[in-house]
Motif scaffolding. Structure first.
Motif, PDB file in Angstrom:
ATOM      1  N   ASN A 139      44.845  41.292  36.740  1.00 57.72           N
ATOM      2  CA  ASN A 139      44.783  39.832  36.704  1.00 57.72           C
ATOM      3  C   ASN A 139      43.377  39.339  37.032  1.00 57.72           C
ATOM      4  O   ASN A 139      42.806  39.701  38.066  1.00 57.72           O
ATOM      5  CB  ASN A 139      45.767  39.235  37.707  1.00 57.72           C
ATOM      6  CG  ASN A 139      47.205  39.509  37.345  1.00 57.72           C
ATOM      7  OD1 ASN A 139      47.631  39.244  36.218  1.00 57.72           O
ATOM      8  ND2 ASN A 139      47.967  40.046  38.278  1.00 57.72           N
ATOM      9  N   ILE A 140      42.818  38.450  36.162  1.00 58.44           N
ATOM     10  CA  ILE A 140      41.449  37.987  36.347  1.00 58.44           C
ATOM     11  C   ILE A 140      41.313  36.466  36.387  1.00 58.44           C
ATOM     12  O   ILE A 140      40.208  35.956  36.532  1.00 58.44           O
ATOM     13  CB  ILE A 140      40.526  38.541  35.236  1.00 58.44           C
ATOM     14  CG1 ILE A 140      40.989  38.040  33.864  1.00 58.44           C
ATOM     15  CG2 ILE A 140      40.479  40.059  35.287  1.00 58.44           C
ATOM     16  CD1 ILE A 140      40.008  38.356  32.751  1.00 58.44           C
ATOM     17  N   GLU A 180      31.679  42.276  38.362  1.00 61.13           N
ATOM     18  CA  GLU A 180      31.033  41.610  37.229  1.00 61.13           C
ATOM     19  C   GLU A 180      31.688  40.268  36.859  1.00 61.13           C
ATOM     20  O   GLU A 180      32.125  40.067  35.715  1.00 61.13           O
ATOM     21  CB  GLU A 180      30.997  42.564  36.039  1.00 61.13           C
ATOM     22  CG  GLU A 180      30.226  43.834  36.366  1.00 61.13           C
ATOM     23  CD  GLU A 180      30.048  44.786  35.202  1.00 61.13           C
ATOM     24  OE1 GLU A 180      30.583  44.516  34.111  1.00 61.13           O
ATOM     25  OE2 GLU A 180      29.365  45.806  35.381  1.00 61.13           O
ATOM     26  N   PRO A 181      31.736  39.340  37.802  1.00 62.57           N
ATOM     27  CA  PRO A 181      32.370  38.047  37.532  1.00 62.57           C
ATOM     28  C   PRO A 181      31.599  37.186  36.537  1.00 62.57           C
ATOM     29  O   PRO A 181      32.136  36.197  36.036  1.00 62.57           O
ATOM     30  CB  PRO A 181      32.406  37.385  38.919  1.00 62.57           C
ATOM     31  CG  PRO A 181      31.244  37.995  39.639  1.00 62.57           C
ATOM     32  CD  PRO A 181      31.198  39.424  39.177  1.00 62.57           C
ATOM     33  N   ASN A 182      30.345  37.539  36.252  1.00 63.52           N
ATOM     34  CA  ASN A 182      29.578  36.763  35.272  1.00 63.52           C
ATOM     35  C   ASN A 182      30.081  36.980  33.852  1.00 63.52           C
ATOM     36  O   ASN A 182      29.797  36.175  32.955  1.00 63.52           O
ATOM     37  CB  ASN A 182      28.093  37.131  35.336  1.00 63.52           C
ATOM     38  CG  ASN A 182      27.844  38.588  35.013  1.00 63.52           C
ATOM     39  OD1 ASN A 182      28.322  39.477  35.721  1.00 63.52           O
ATOM     40  ND2 ASN A 182      27.087  38.858  33.957  1.00 63.52           N
ATOM     41  N   LEU A 183      30.819  38.074  33.630  1.00 62.59           N
ATOM     42  CA  LEU A 183      31.355  38.341  32.301  1.00 62.59           C
ATOM     43  C   LEU A 183      32.647  37.547  32.127  1.00 62.59           C
ATOM     44  O   LEU A 183      33.754  38.045  32.321  1.00 62.59           O
ATOM     45  CB  LEU A 183      31.583  39.835  32.104  1.00 62.59           C
ATOM     46  CG  LEU A 183      30.308  40.695  32.167  1.00 62.59           C
ATOM     47  CD1 LEU A 183      30.640  42.153  31.896  1.00 62.59           C
ATOM     48  CD2 LEU A 183      29.257  40.182  31.196  1.00 62.59           C
ATOM     49  N   TYR A 184      32.463  36.299  31.738  1.00 61.46           N
ATOM     50  CA  TYR A 184      33.564  35.326  31.618  1.00 61.46           C
ATOM     51  C   TYR A 184      34.619  35.821  30.629  1.00 61.46           C
ATOM     52  O   TYR A 184      34.311  36.230  29.520  1.00 61.46           O
ATOM     53  CB  TYR A 184      32.987  33.990  31.169  1.00 61.46           C
ATOM     54  CG  TYR A 184      34.007  32.915  30.915  1.00 61.46           C
ATOM     55  CD1 TYR A 184      34.795  32.416  31.953  1.00 61.46           C
ATOM     56  CD2 TYR A 184      34.183  32.391  29.643  1.00 61.46           C
ATOM     57  CE1 TYR A 184      35.729  31.411  31.724  1.00 61.46           C
ATOM     58  CE2 TYR A 184      35.104  31.382  29.398  1.00 61.46           C
ATOM     59  CZ  TYR A 184      35.879  30.914  30.449  1.00 61.46           C
ATOM     60  OH  TYR A 184      36.805  29.920  30.210  1.00 61.46           O
ATOM     61  N   LYS A 185      35.832  35.790  31.082  1.00 61.71           N
ATOM     62  CA  LYS A 185      37.017  36.207  30.339  1.00 61.71           C
ATOM     63  C   LYS A 185      37.055  37.710  30.072  1.00 61.71           C
ATOM     64  O   LYS A 185      37.926  38.175  29.344  1.00 61.71           O
ATOM     65  CB  LYS A 185      37.156  35.433  29.026  1.00 61.71           C
ATOM     66  CG  LYS A 185      37.520  33.969  29.238  1.00 61.71           C
ATOM     67  CD  LYS A 185      37.867  33.282  27.941  1.00 61.71           C
ATOM     68  CE  LYS A 185      38.291  31.836  28.186  1.00 61.71           C
ATOM     69  NZ  LYS A 185      38.656  31.132  26.932  1.00 61.71           N
ATOM     70  N   LEU A 186      36.132  38.452  30.644  1.00 57.76           N
ATOM     71  CA  LEU A 186      36.224  39.906  30.574  1.00 57.76           C
ATOM     72  C   LEU A 186      36.718  40.438  31.904  1.00 57.76           C
ATOM     73  O   LEU A 186      37.762  41.076  31.990  1.00 57.76           O
ATOM     74  CB  LEU A 186      34.877  40.530  30.209  1.00 57.76           C
ATOM     75  CG  LEU A 186      34.870  42.054  30.069  1.00 57.76           C
ATOM     76  CD1 LEU A 186      35.852  42.508  28.990  1.00 57.76           C
ATOM     77  CD2 LEU A 186      33.470  42.554  29.747  1.00 57.76           C
ATOM     78  N   PHE A 187      35.966  40.099  32.984  1.00 58.21           N
ATOM     79  CA  PHE A 187      36.406  40.505  34.315  1.00 58.21           C
ATOM     80  C   PHE A 187      36.747  39.314  35.206  1.00 58.21           C
ATOM     81  O   PHE A 187      37.321  39.498  36.283  1.00 58.21           O
ATOM     82  CB  PHE A 187      35.321  41.342  35.002  1.00 58.21           C
ATOM     83  CG  PHE A 187      35.212  42.730  34.466  1.00 58.21           C
ATOM     84  CD1 PHE A 187      36.273  43.618  34.555  1.00 58.21           C
ATOM     85  CD2 PHE A 187      34.046  43.154  33.862  1.00 58.21           C
ATOM     86  CE1 PHE A 187      36.175  44.906  34.049  1.00 58.21           C
ATOM     87  CE2 PHE A 187      33.936  44.442  33.359  1.00 58.21           C
ATOM     88  CZ  PHE A 187      35.000  45.308  33.461  1.00 58.21           C
ATOM     89  N   TRP A 188      36.353  38.109  34.786  1.00 62.60           N
ATOM     90  CA  TRP A 188      36.596  36.933  35.625  1.00 62.60           C
ATOM     91  C   TRP A 188      36.818  35.732  34.722  1.00 62.60           C
ATOM     92  O   TRP A 188      35.892  35.243  34.083  1.00 62.60           O
ATOM     93  CB  TRP A 188      35.391  36.695  36.548  1.00 62.60           C
ATOM     94  CG  TRP A 188      35.462  35.506  37.464  1.00 62.60           C
ATOM     95  CD1 TRP A 188      34.681  34.377  37.409  1.00 62.60           C
ATOM     96  CD2 TRP A 188      36.325  35.321  38.596  1.00 62.60           C
ATOM     97  NE1 TRP A 188      34.995  33.524  38.423  1.00 62.60           N
ATOM     98  CE2 TRP A 188      36.007  34.070  39.172  1.00 62.60           C
ATOM     99  CE3 TRP A 188      37.344  36.089  39.173  1.00 62.60           C
ATOM    100  CZ2 TRP A 188      36.662  33.571  40.301  1.00 62.60           C
ATOM    101  CZ3 TRP A 188      38.001  35.601  40.295  1.00 62.60           C
ATOM    102  CH2 TRP A 188      37.660  34.370  40.839  1.00 62.60           C
ATOM    103  N   ASP A 189      38.038  35.263  34.668  1.00 59.90           N
ATOM    104  CA  ASP A 189      38.393  34.095  33.860  1.00 59.90           C
ATOM    105  C   ASP A 189      38.277  32.844  34.722  1.00 59.90           C
ATOM    106  O   ASP A 189      39.241  32.115  34.930  1.00 59.90           O
ATOM    107  CB  ASP A 189      39.814  34.252  33.309  1.00 59.90           C
ATOM    108  CG  ASP A 189      40.206  33.090  32.399  1.00 59.90           C
ATOM    109  OD1 ASP A 189      39.323  32.555  31.707  1.00 59.90           O
ATOM    110  OD2 ASP A 189      41.401  32.729  32.389  1.00 59.90           O
TER     111      ASP A 189
END
Length: 311
Positions: A139-140, A180-189
């Motif tokens: 879940n992200i 890597e929360p900067n990778l939107y919708k990959l690791f952090w939505d």
């Protein structure tokens, strides 16, 4: 035959050039030396936490550690549902550390310490219909109403680790907030600001147990030479400049979110014990969101297939 001769000549020439270059190296053995810390061999990555409950995984860990001598292992999913850290019984939250204990016990027996990635979100703390990553559906998508619940989870987890392994042992660990929360919708939505709030809740939770424990972030991905990560979420159009550059060495490569992260922590008076980012030296000029790449090796060309984000 001519090709073989050329190859042999090239090898001889290259060797002669290397030897000649080495002749110019001077070492003053009378001067005091400096400790050369092999920081790259301190830690390895190892998939997700649940895999560490398998006999084969532990056997490989023992073998590789003996040969490579690393000290830490970092993995995803310590709070994923398949580790059962949170159980809801009659509407009440109950923490369960059985699987985490089993994993950490065996790692420490093998002389390997956990580099703790505080992620991902248990279903009870994620947004409704949360987006997920990987085939095991981590879940992200954060639920802003559950940040305090995540704080409580991290605090209870940290306290349990101290109670079980002792403060002297846990003081040698590192607690990293997310991946890597900067990778939107990959690791952090979610947004950059939401990640900063998650860090605030996490670091205050860990430090409430003992203010000497080491916590850091922002755990962001590769260095970039553009502004794609300057906003709250990624701007894919801003990454176009790197693909047009004739000489990448003229570009201003920099870590992602690091300055904003430090400014936020200074403003909020939050401790930061280490800065983490994940540079991938083979990932030059690759945008994982669009799949666009330039002069990139085959290893990175398959990375979109490694990560699947469910809608």
């Amino acid at each position: 035959m001519n090709i073989i001769k050329k190859i042999i000549f090239g090898l001889i020439f290259g060797f002669a050039f290397m030897v000649n270059a080495q002749k110019n190296i001077k070492v003053d053995v009378k001067k005091d030396g400096e400790v050369f810390d092999h920081y790259w061999s301190k830690m390895v990555g190892a998939g997700r936490a649940n895999e560490g409950l398998r006999a084969g995984w532990l056997e490989q860990l023992e073998q590789v550690q003996k040969n490579a001598g690393f000290e830490y292992v970092r993995f995803h999913g310590i709070f994923h549902d398949d580790m059962f850290p949170v159980i809801i019984e009659n509407g009440k939250t109950v923490y369960n550390w059985q699987y985490i204990d089993d994993l950490f016990d065996r790692m420490l027996d093998l002389k390997v310490k956990p580099f703790v990635e505080l992620a991902f979100l248990p279903t009870s703390m994620a947004a409704k219909d949360s987006k997920t990553v990987f085939w095991w559906k981590a879940n992200i998508t954060p639920d802003e109403q559950s940040f305090e619940k995540f704080h409580d989870l991290v605090k209870a987890f940290t306290q349990h680790c101290v109670d079980r392994y002792g403060i002297d042992e846990v003081l040698t660990w590192y607690f990293e907030v997310w991946n890597e929360p900067n990778l939107y919708k990959l690791f952090w939505d979610g947004t950059k600001s939401q990640y900063f709030e998650l860090y605030k809740q996490s670091v205050t939770a860990v430090r409430s147990v003992d203010n000497r424990l080491k916590v850091g972030g922002p755990s962001t991905s590769n260095f970039v030479p553009d502004t794609r990560f300057d906003g709250e979420i990624i701007d894919d159009e801003a990454s176009e400049a790197v693909f047009a550059a004739k000489d990448i060495n003229t570009l201003d490569w920099h870590g992602v979110w690091i300055e904003d992260f430090l400014e936020y922590c200074k403003k909020e008076n939050l401790p930061v014990d280490f800065i983490s980012c994940h540079p991938y030296p083979t990932d030059y000029a690759f945008n994982p969101e669009t799949g666009k790449r330039k002069r990139i090796n085959k290893t990175c060309a398959i990375c979109k297939r490694r990560f699947r984000v469910d809608k």
